[in-house]
Each structure stands twice: as C-alpha cells, then as structure tokens.
Design a protein around this motif. Structure first.
Motif, short mmCIF file in Angstrom:
data_model
loop_
_atom_site.label_atom_id
_atom_site.label_comp_id
_atom_site.label_asym_id
_atom_site.label_seq_id
_atom_site.Cartn_x
_atom_site.Cartn_y
_atom_site.Cartn_z
N LEU A 1 40.54 48.20 35.40
CA LEU A 1 39.94 47.14 34.99
C LEU A 1 41.18 46.08 34.86
O LEU A 1 42.30 46.29 34.74
CB LEU A 1 39.71 47.34 33.07
CG LEU A 1 38.49 48.40 33.00
CD1 LEU A 1 38.51 48.44 31.40
CD2 LEU A 1 37.34 47.81 33.49
N LYS A 2 40.67 44.78 35.01
CA LYS A 2 41.59 43.59 35.11
C LYS A 2 42.27 43.34 33.70
O LYS A 2 41.45 43.64 32.82
CB LYS A 2 40.88 42.23 35.27
CG LYS A 2 41.69 41.00 35.89
CD LYS A 2 40.77 40.03 36.19
CE LYS A 2 40.68 40.10 37.97
NZ LYS A 2 39.75 38.99 38.21
N THR A 3 43.48 43.15 33.51
CA THR A 3 44.01 42.70 32.19
C THR A 3 44.45 41.35 32.13
O THR A 3 44.98 40.78 33.15
CB THR A 3 45.23 43.86 31.98
OG1 THR A 3 46.04 43.86 32.97
CG2 THR A 3 44.50 45.37 31.84
N SER A 4 44.73 41.05 30.88
CA SER A 4 45.47 39.58 30.94
C SER A 4 46.58 39.80 29.60
O SER A 4 46.03 40.03 28.43
CB SER A 4 44.42 38.23 30.29
OG SER A 4 45.19 37.21 30.01
N GLY A 5 47.60 40.44 29.97
CA GLY A 5 48.83 40.88 28.92
C GLY A 5 48.31 41.95 28.62
O GLY A 5 48.01 43.00 29.48
N SER B 1 40.76 45.19 38.93
CA SER B 1 42.01 44.92 40.06
C SER B 1 42.71 46.09 39.97
O SER B 1 42.70 47.12 39.17
CB SER B 1 42.60 43.80 39.42
OG SER B 1 43.55 44.13 38.16
N LEU B 2 44.03 45.86 40.71
CA LEU B 2 44.83 47.13 40.72
C LEU B 2 46.25 46.55 39.94
O LEU B 2 47.53 47.12 40.29
CB LEU B 2 45.31 47.41 42.17
CG LEU B 2 44.30 47.66 43.03
CD1 LEU B 2 44.44 48.23 44.53
CD2 LEU B 2 43.68 49.36 42.43
N ALA C 1 49.34 52.29 30.77
CA ALA C 1 49.35 53.75 30.25
C ALA C 1 48.34 54.36 31.25
O ALA C 1 48.19 55.42 31.67
CB ALA C 1 49.19 53.78 28.71
N ALA C 2 46.99 53.69 31.17
CA ALA C 2 45.95 54.52 32.06
C ALA C 2 46.16 54.40 33.52
O ALA C 2 46.03 55.54 34.12
CB ALA C 2 44.55 53.52 31.70
#
Length: 551
Positions: A323-327, A335-336, A522-523
C-alpha cells in the motif's frame, strides 16, 4: 555402550567436550541467574527479599497468573483444534492437500508478534474488518486487545506445531488396528476416542508441551496486543530494562520462578508420557479415503476454515506492504515505497539476520548430530547427562535465557555482551533441541550392524560416522535444521534483550517499527521475512523430496 574399564574412544572425548561447552554456555549462566535471584541488592549476600517482593504485591504475581491463564488456554485450544485437523488430513482425501500442508507450515513459521500486529490491522480499533462491519452493518466487533487477542494470536500460530507431531504419530498407526475396531462396530467418534486417541496420547502430550513452553515464553504478542494485560515475559523485560534503571536481581528472581514452574510442567508431562508410551510399527499405515456427502463437506469446511484464519494475518501483512503511504498513514494506491524505506532503515538488520543465522545453524547441525549419535548409540552416565542438559533450553523461556547470558558475559574475561557472539550462543543453545530430536529419531532407525560392518573393514569410529552414519542421518538432520533455522531468523524474546545497534535483527526491526507506528515499513520487513521462510521450506522440500514436516 561403554563398559567399566574399557579404553575410552573418541566418542567419550566428544561427549566430555560438548558437556563442557554446555557447562560454560548454559549451566554457568543459569547458576549466575540463580545466584543473582537469591542475593541482596545492596550487600550481595544471600536473601529472599526479591521473592518476598514478588509474592507481596498483586501487581507481580498477577502477571504469573495471567501467563498461566494464557498458556493453559492456548495449549487446550491448540490440542482441540489440531487433533481433528491432523486426523482429517490423514484419513480423508482433501482437495489441494499438498498445498494446504505448505500453508499450514507457513502459518506457523512467522513470529507470533507479526500475527498480533496483523490482527491489529484487521480487528484493531481502526482495523479494516472493524471499520467495514461498523460502517456497513453497524456491528461493533469484540475487543481484540488483552487476553482474548493474545490467546487468538498464539492459538492460530501454535496449532500447526501440535499438527506436525500428530501427523507423524498417525502415520505410525497400523491400519489393521482401525479395521479390527470397525469390524467390531467401533466407528465414528467412538473409534477416535477409544482406539486412536490412546495411541497418539504420548505424542499429543509432547506437542502440547512444546505449545505450552512457546506460549509461556512469548514476549512480542502480549507486548503488542496485551494493552496492560501483563504476562511474565513482559514483566521480566520491563524489570530488567527499565527507563528508571532496571533491577537485575529482581528480574533474575522472577526468572527463577518461571523456570521452576516450567520444569514442574515438563516433569508432569514426562511422567504421564512414560506411563502411557509404547512403540508402534505400521506395516499397513493409514491411507486417506475418499468420502462424499456431508462428511466430505464438513471436513473441507473445517480444514479450509482453519487455514484461512491461520494464513489471513500473513496475507494481510503482505497486502499492507504494497500500500502507498504518506508518512505513517496509508493512502489510496499501491507502491514499493515501504520496501525501499525498509531496506534503507533496516539493511543492516537483514544482513545481521542472515549472517548470525548461518553461523548459528552450522554449529547447531554439527553439535546436534554428535549429541544425537552419542545419546542413542553410546548410552552411559555421561551421554545420559548430556541428553538431559541438552533439553534444558527446551523449557527455559527466551527472555530468561537472555538475562542469564547477559548477567554472565558482561565482564572480563568473558566479555561478550553487545557482541554478535552472545547472540549466536543464544541461538545455538535455544534451537539445538529441534535438530537433536529429529536427528536422534533417525539414528534409532539405522541398524548398528551397518556401522559394525564398516568398523570390521578397518574404518575408524569417526570415519565410520562421517562416511556411513551421517549420510543416513541427513533426512532427519535437515528436518530438524529447517525448524531450527526458521525459529532462529524469527527469534525475538532473547534477541530483544541481547541485541545492540550493531547486531539488530529483522525481528527486532519489525517489532521496533510496529511500536513506533510505522506499519508500512513493518509490513515490508515482515513480508521479506515471510518470503525467506517460504524459500527455506521450498529448499527443504526439494532436498528431502517431502511435502510436509512431521515430528
């Protein structure tokens, strides 16, 4: 077997050497722990003050009660779920059985704290399932935190251990016994209870003991999902490594209480097993039969239902990693980025995990095959002592072992604290029993006459062992080594006490990222660790030609 007055051969010196190694690396640290627990914190003299402190406050002995409550619940549930699972997989033809076996193994190989973290993602206060049920159906899910969450996570994680034990036991039952019972009208649940259950009881108790010890020793799950539900491993960790200054002596005293409790359970299990044990040789092993109708439906629903529940946490973690993260926040899209961030932050942890595990597993294999051979082939007082000592780590929780090693090797001339060596020692000592058990089991199956023939042709004892016996032991050695390897790379309870910034492993890195709320990182690390585990299993299957691991 050695006779009194007989000239000592090379195996006598091997046994003495390994016993000395155990004395330095295991017995002496546990003695140091014992000394610290019975010492006065200021004068250093003999004192029971730490034990009075423990039993004098509800805060402390409630943690012991909580641990007993968790371990007993997890053990009972694991036995209840694993027994029909193993029986159905052995006696009924299940669609996709080969792949289901692999999934069951994979579900048991990840660290329990990853399961805790993934269930937070699913059923936590902001979990995916929690929000879906609340928003769509207005249903409030039960609280996943505390006792219920710990038991759920550990049960799903540890059922496969009992399952692996039972699969081996069920395959050793001669089918003629079952057919004789059926011819006398003993079928269904009555057959299971009257005939099969007594035959597998010793193995069931062995699997239950392993589950009990693993649940008792687990640190990461109650730390992540407990939310104030204190257990002994968490209490020991907090007392040993406290922001206000830990109390080594008090942590040691708690550890002694845990060891006494664990040994008591171990002795009870051994007593019952010895009274009920017997040997079986299956000339006509149980064969899986094709069934139809409601029996087939119920069997498939039970097996597939358990596997979905067991594998769901790991699938959730893998999905989350992409999953894409923002912070720290997950946003729409894939995304990677989490993998890139994980590699940037934890590159050394991945390298450390591999390097430490490779060195440890080499020592595990070398020492385990020697111990397995001398304890089976060279029975005497020395080898019997070695057999007992080698199983001590089986019942000593990881956090306790970590504290014992740190108290012992934190000053010259054996200053090992903070080094990679102390981690390797802990991995080797704690994970040896797996490889010893599987190696010893296969030595029992090798006829001594084969070795006698090699000796009669002029081969020395060592040459006979390495040229004849060891190659025949390899399947059992590999089977135990794969379990040792996987438990080494996922070890947390000992590592969390012994590691430094330079020796951080993947399990510590994952735990740290979860504590900090960096769920994407972590994932990603958890996914890498799961991939390593799966690759390890595939290599095992390729080398042995098997499609399962039974114990």
């Amino acid at each position: 077997m050695f006779n009194k007055g007989r000239k000592k051969d090379i195996w006598t010196y091997v046994t003495i050497g390994i016993l000395l190694l155990y004395f330095v690396m295991l017995v002496f640290p546990l003695f140091t722990l014992l000394k610290a627990g019975f010492s006065d914190g200021t004068s250093g003299g003999f004192s029971l003050a730490y034990f009075s402190k423990f039993f004098g406050a509800n805060y402390y002995y409630d943690a012991l009660f909580n641990s007993v409550k968790v371990t007993v619940s997890v053990t009972l549930l694991s036995v209840i779920l694993a027994t029909p699972l193993a029986y159905l997989m052995t006696t009924i033809k299940i669609k996709g059985k080969v792949y289901l076996q692999i999934l069951i193994l994979v579900s048991s190989m990840a660290p329990p704290f990853i399961g805790a973290y993934s269930w937070i993602l699913l059923l936590g206060r902001n979990g995916a399932v929690t929000k879906f049920l609340s928003n769509v159906f207005g249903i409030q899910t039960p609280d996943i935190y505390g006792f219920v969450g710990i038991v759920l996570v550990l049960t799903l994680q540890l059922v496969p251990l009992v399952y692996m034990y039972l699969m081996g036991a069920l395959k050793s039952i001669d089918n003629s016994i079952i057919e004789a019972a059926e011819s006398m009208g003993c079928t269904g649940l009555r057959k299971m209870w009257k005939i099969i259950f007594p035959l597998i009881l010793p193995t069931l108790l062995a699997g239950a003991l392993l589950v009990f010890m693993r649940a008792l020793a687990d640190f990461g799950t109650p730390m992540l999902i407990g939310e104030g539900y204190r257990t002994i491993p968490v209490l020991i960790f907090n007392e040993f490594i406290s922001e206000m200054g830990g109390d080594d002596g008090f942590a040691a005293a708690i550890s002694i209480i845990v060891i006494i409790f664990a040994i008591t359970i171990f002795l009870i299990q051994k007593y019952i097993t010895n009274r009920k044990s017997f040997s079986m040789s299956a000339l006509h092993p149980i064969e899986a039969k094709k069934v139809t109708g409601w029996k087939s439906i119920l069997a498939h629903v039970y097996i597939y239902g358990f596997i979905i529940a067991a594998i769901a946490p790991q699938l959730t973690v893998i999905y989350t990693a992409f999953l894409k993260t923002s912070g720290r926040i997950f946003v729409k899209g894939y995304s990677l980025d989490s993998f890139k961030l994980a590699l940037d932050r934890s590159g050394d942890a991945i390298k450390n995990t591999f390097s430490l595990a490779v060195v440890a597993i080499i020592f595990v294999i070398l020492i385990a095959v020697l111990i397995a051979y001398v304890t089976v082939r060279r029975r005497n007082v020395l080898t019997n002592s070695l057999d007992v000592v080698s199983m001590i780590p089986y019942i000593v929780p990881g956090s306790v072992m970590g504290i014992a090693l740190l108290l012992t090797f934190n000053k010259p001339p054996l200053l090992l604290s903070g080094t990679a060596m102390i981690l390797i020692i802990s991995f080797v000592i704690r994970r040896l029993p797996y490889t010893i058990r599987s190696s010893a089991a296969i030595v029992h199956q090798i006829s001594p006459s084969i070795e006698e023939a090699a000796t009669s042709l002029g081969a020395s004892n060592l040459k006979t062992f390495f040229k004849v016996t060891f190659p025949m032991m390899l399947p059992g050695v590999i089977s135990g080594a794969i379990l040792s390897w996987v438990t080494i790379i996922t070890e947390l309870s000992t590592t969390i006490i012994l590691y430094t910034s330079g020796t951080r492993t993947m399990s510590v890195a994952i735990y740290t990222e979860v504590i900090r709320g960096n769920y994407g990182t972590a994932a990603a690390l958890s996914t890498i660790l799961t991939a390593i585990t799966v690759i390890s299993l595939l290599i095992f299957f390729k080398l042995t030609g098997k499609k399962e691991i039974s114990m």
